[in-house]
Scaffold this motif. Structure first.
Motif: not given
Length: 306
Positions: A69-75, A166-169, A210-216
């Protein structure tokens, strides 16, 4: 295409402080005072994602959902939503106390409420590096973004909050834990995103990735937008402490710039405390609270927008 993410401006005085910190990091990196335990709180090896145990299936399912689910558009959507900082107004310690309600499903090493992990990390660093008060505070707050799992802050699923980042894109490196699940990610076969550098260029700097979205990334955003005076190394630790493919396996280094490389020295110092201080021996919260409240007052405003 390169994604530009605003970085704080550095004054001459700040640059002088940063240069001194780089020298300090080189000296401190050789310290070996922290005794790394052989096993985690469950008697298993640390970060062993294949070891049989009660958390193995929970952890693997977490990474499956994350990698799909962690995609470029999601992030991009998550960053747009959360940069509003309109979920709450509260102080740092108040946020720490909310972590009594948070358990990290991605963590194979501990199932205690997250406030204990924060204090265990901070107290271990405080013992070995008593003069680096900014590092003590960074350890205390590095995981505060995990409040994203709570209803008031969006009630996001754990795969969008915790776990290795992890990076997306660009292509998903093989060093990512449970890499096989990326094959189900829509970006995996997208020619815009599945080359080594993808939408980025070599040496562009992690600020532009752009990194995977999360608490960081969320906590980094909160600290920056609320005017923290932590040094850049503190912000770097907050933002990339879960980026294990980079700081453990050396993946994605082609995207780093010189400032990233200097700050990585501090992240490597921090990482062993983040990972190996997890324990069933609990910290007395009320005993250490006054010290950390004094650091919060030094580096943050009394109230922050979240």
């Amino acid at each position: 295409m390169t994604i530009c993410i605003e970085s704080p401006e550095l004054t001459a005085a700040t640059l002088g402080d940063e240069k001194k910190m780089q020298t300090d990091a080189d000296k401190l990196a050789s310290k070996e005072e922290f005794a790394v335990p052989e096993n985690n709180a469950f008697g298993k090896s640390f970060r062993d994602y294949e070891a049989d145990g009660e958390r193995k299936d929970i952890v693997e399912q977490h990474y499956k959902l994350s990698h799909i689910n962690q995609t470029y558009d999601f992030v991009k959507r998550m960053r747009e939503e959360y940069k509003k900082l309109d979920k709450a107004e509260m102080g740092i310690w108040e946020c720490c106390e909310l972590h009594n309600e948070v358990v990290d499903d991605s963590d194979p090493d501990l199932d205690e409420p997250q406030i204990q992990h924060l204090l265990q990390s901070a107290e271990a660093i405080r013992k070995d590096y008593p003069e680096e008060d900014w590092l003590h505070l960074t350890a205390l707050i590095h995981d505060l973004g995990k409040i994203l799992v709570l209803p008031k802050f969006g009630g996001l699923p754990q795969w969008a909050v915790v776990g290795d980042t992890f990076p997306v894109g660009c292509a998903f490196d093989d060093s990512n834990v449970h890499h096989k699940y990326f094959k189900e990610n829509p970006d995996f076969n997208n020619p815009n995103y599945n080359t080594k550098n993808g939408v980025y260029s070599e040496g562009c700097g992690l600020d532009n990735v752009l990194m995977s979205w999360g608490h960081d990334d969320y906590m980094y955003m909160v600290a920056k937008e609320n005017g923290t005076t932590l040094p850049s190394a503190g912000s770097f630790i907050i933002r990339y402490h879960s980026f294990y493919p980079l700081h453990k396996h050396g993946a994605y280094t082609q995207l780093m710039n010189e400032e990233d490389k200097e700050n990585m020295k501090w992240l490597k110092i921090f990482n062993k405390y983040d990972l190996y201080s997890k324990s069933k021996v609990l910290v007395d919260v009320e005993e250490v609270k006054p010290y950390y409240e004094s650091l919060i007052a030094k580096y943050f405003p009394a109230k922050l927008n979240w």
